[in-house]
Motif scaffolding. Structure first.
Motif, PDB file in Angstrom:
ATOM      1  N   ILE A  39       0.811  -0.899   0.180  1.00  0.00           N
ATOM      2  CA  ILE A  39       0.053   0.077  -0.042  1.00  0.00           C
ATOM      3  C   ILE A  39       1.010   1.189   0.101  1.00  0.00           C
ATOM      4  O   ILE A  39       1.945   1.318   0.702  1.00  0.00           O
ATOM      5  CB  ILE A  39      -1.000   0.076   1.239  1.00  0.00           C
ATOM      6  N   VAL A  44      -0.963   6.566   1.788  1.00  0.00           N
ATOM      7  CA  VAL A  44      -2.380   6.283   2.092  1.00  0.00           C
ATOM      8  C   VAL A  44      -2.521   5.900   3.408  1.00  0.00           C
ATOM      9  O   VAL A  44      -1.665   5.464   4.301  1.00  0.00           O
ATOM     10  CB  VAL A  44      -2.653   4.908   1.364  1.00  0.00           C
ATOM     11  N   VAL A  76      -7.343   1.066  -3.124  1.00  0.00           N
ATOM     12  CA  VAL A  76      -6.311   1.888  -2.413  1.00  0.00           C
ATOM     13  C   VAL A  76      -5.084   1.641  -3.376  1.00  0.00           C
ATOM     14  O   VAL A  76      -4.697   0.638  -4.015  1.00  0.00           O
ATOM     15  CB  VAL A  76      -6.165   1.020  -1.132  1.00  0.00           C
TER      16      VAL A  76
END
Lengths: 250, 316
Positions: A12, A16, A32
């Protein structure tokens, strides 16, 4: 001269704000943004700089994970890696398994260096490089902020709690990167086009002869961390001091 | 009965405070016999320090000239050879332990639990992931040795008053010569250690120069505090790398943390979540640091910091 292997993990994106799913089964990943683990980008940049000084034959990037990690490998190819390999695994991969995969690839490619990030910003384990070095019975230089090659040796400056430590290691060896080793380059559009023609192979644990662990460390649940609440606002230094005294800190 | 081995961390002839915190973490697993392993060229004074920790069964020393520096490649084979008979092998989650413990785990053919922050049982632990944006509960398989690193900020040091016996051991392990220590930059020794200080004064990019960081040092001196810095300040060259507080720097838990000109990126907040009181001074009232600060002050740090120093000195 020999190649350099670089690990590329799909994680990720660092920007984020990660949220835990309400049922505690994991974190929210739908929609995401995913990226190359930032420490792996630094590892790749270092490998590319070594190759550009004609001190390595090629830079091979390796990812272990989901089918979608091909996107991150394409990005790595666009940055300048020569070829890529995805070891496709569904579900999480334990660091010991990752180290066993790298050991197989080290035996195949006989690199002078394996450069990995010091940790991945998803599981924050920080183990794979050290585990690979143990299995390979070769030196490890973790938290590198400077890497100087000198023939069959390297001198590495490491960021440690006490400050900076310098060690000398014989090659081949494993180096793991800290933040200040370098600043990764930006990718130019023509490089993205060129990367589409570079080789990207896909293999599996079984093809490499690495056993899927049956008895590893299991994650039982995810929880959101306890939050701190906003405190009081003061208007000047004198009030600040009074507030500290009131809390019994001074 | 569980049997745990804690790997002692030391530098300049002194035991690091992380060792007592590892002992305290291990005590959390309940019924357990705890040994401490001290590897050094000369273990004498270190072993005596370790033996004085409360709740320790015995201190094992491995003295060899090669152990003078904590090189993971040199120490790991000796500790792997020593691990037989133990159910738990714990070290601190400092750069020392993070470098060493996975190498031992791999030699033993087991996984590792990094950054233990809470102990639920002998095989169940909690640890942070995603820069502490999530906490996971993990379970190690019973029947194989549990190798772990301990997030020292999460544990109080074990009490003193112990009188454990000290035993000198020799293990047969072939030690590599492929890794050689060259040098280490001396950290500032006349100040409190950032990792263990009760008070920390920390500066961010808003300090705008290494020269201006002197303001912080003066305030820190008035408070008897250690000095820290945000990643932005370290990257900009205002402060040395070992002063970095945050996810990729040091994770600390002082009684008082003063964040001066630090906006409060999530990576930084991760490093200070366990501080008892957080003070923030920033000219931007929207800075995220104010969301976690116990006491906030919006204003110009170049006037507030000297004023604060003057007021503190006036009290003394």
């Amino acid at each position: 001269m020999s190649p350099i292997l670089v690990g590329i993990k799909r994680v990720i994106d660092y920007s984020v704000r990660v949220r835990v799913k309400p049922d505690g089964s994991g974190v929210v990943t739908d929609g995401v943004k995913m990226s190359i683990n930032p420490f792996d980008e630094i590892a790749l940049e270092e490998a590319l700089r070594i190759k550009e000084r004609n001190l390595a034959t090629e830079v091979i990037v390796i990812s272990i994970g989901a089918h979608e990690a091909q996107q991150q490998l394409r990005t790595a190819l666009a940055m300048g890696a020569d070829r890529a390999l995805l070891v496709q695994v569904d579900g999480p991969v334990e660091p010991l398994t990752a180290a066993q995969v790298f050991l197989k690839l080290v035996q195949k490619h006989q690199p002078q260096l394996v450069i990995l990030g010091k940790q991945a910003i998803d599981d924050d384990n920080g183990q794979t490089g050290q585990m690979l070095a143990a299995l390979w019975e070769r030196p490890q230089a973790t938290y590198a902020s400077k890497l100087e090659l000198d023939g069959a040796r390297a001198r590495v400056t490491r960021e440690v709690d006490a400050g900076l430590e310098t060690i000398e290691i014989d090659l081949p060896a494993v180096v793991t990167t800290d933040l200040r080793l370098n600043e990764p380059r930006y990718i130019k559009l023509p490089d993205i086009m060129k990367a589409k023609k570079k080789p990207l192979d896909v293999t599996t644990l079984a093809e490499l002869g690495v056993a899927t662990p049956t008895q590893g460390i299991r994650t039982l649940k995810f929880e959101a961390p306890p939050t701190r609440s906003r405190g009081v606002m003061v208007k000047d230094a004198a009030e600040l001091l009074a507030a500290l005294q009131q809390r019994g800190v001074l | 009965m569980n049997r745990a081995l804690v790997i002692a961390e030391h530098s300049l002839g002194k035991l690091n405070a992380s060792t007592a915190k590892c002992v305290s973490c291990v005590q959390g697993i309940g019924e357990v016999e705890i040994d401490i392993a001290v590897l050094a060229a000369d273990a004498g004074a270190l072993a005596a320090e370790a033996a004085a920790l409360g709740g320790v069964r015995r201190v094992l020393t491995l003295e060899r000239p090669e152990n003078v520096e904590a090189l993971a490649a040199v120490w790991a084979p000796q500790l792997a050879a020593l691990a037989g008979g133990y159910t738990h092998l714990f070290g601190p989650s400092t750069t020392f332990g993070k470098d060493l413990m996975p190498r031992i785990a791999a030699l033993l053919g087991v996984g590792q639990i990094s950054d233990v922050m809470a102990v639920d049982s002998a095989y169940r632990f909690r640890r942070p992931v995603y820069a502490s944006n999530a906490i996971i509960t993990v379970e190690a398989p019973a029947g194989s040795i549990v190798v772990a690193t301990v997030r020292t900020a999460s544990f109080q040091p074990a009490a003193g008053g112990g009188q454990a016996p000290i035993e000198a051991l020799a293990v047969t392990a072939t030690l590599p010569t492929h890794t050689r220590f060259v040098s280490r930059s001396a950290a500032n020794a006349d100040r409190p250690d950032l990792q263990t200080a009760a008070r920390v004064v920390s500066g961010g990019r808003a300090l705008a120069s290494a020269e201006n960081f002197k303001l912080l040092y003066q305030l820190a001196d008035a408070l008897g505090a250690a000095v820290g810095a945000s990643r932005a300040a370290v990257d900009a060259g205002y402060a040395a790398n070992e002063l970095q507080v945050g996810q990729t720097g040091k994770i600390i838990a002082p009684q008082l943390y003063m964040a001066l000109g630090i906006s409060g990126a999530i990576q930084h907040l991760t490093g200070i979540k366990d501080a008892r009181t957080i003070v923030a001074v920033n000219k931007d009232s929207e800075a995220p640091i104010f969301e976690v600060a116990d006491i906030g002050l919006v204003g110009d740090l170049f006037t507030i910091v000297p004023e604060l120093e003057r007021l503190i000195r006036a009290r003394q």
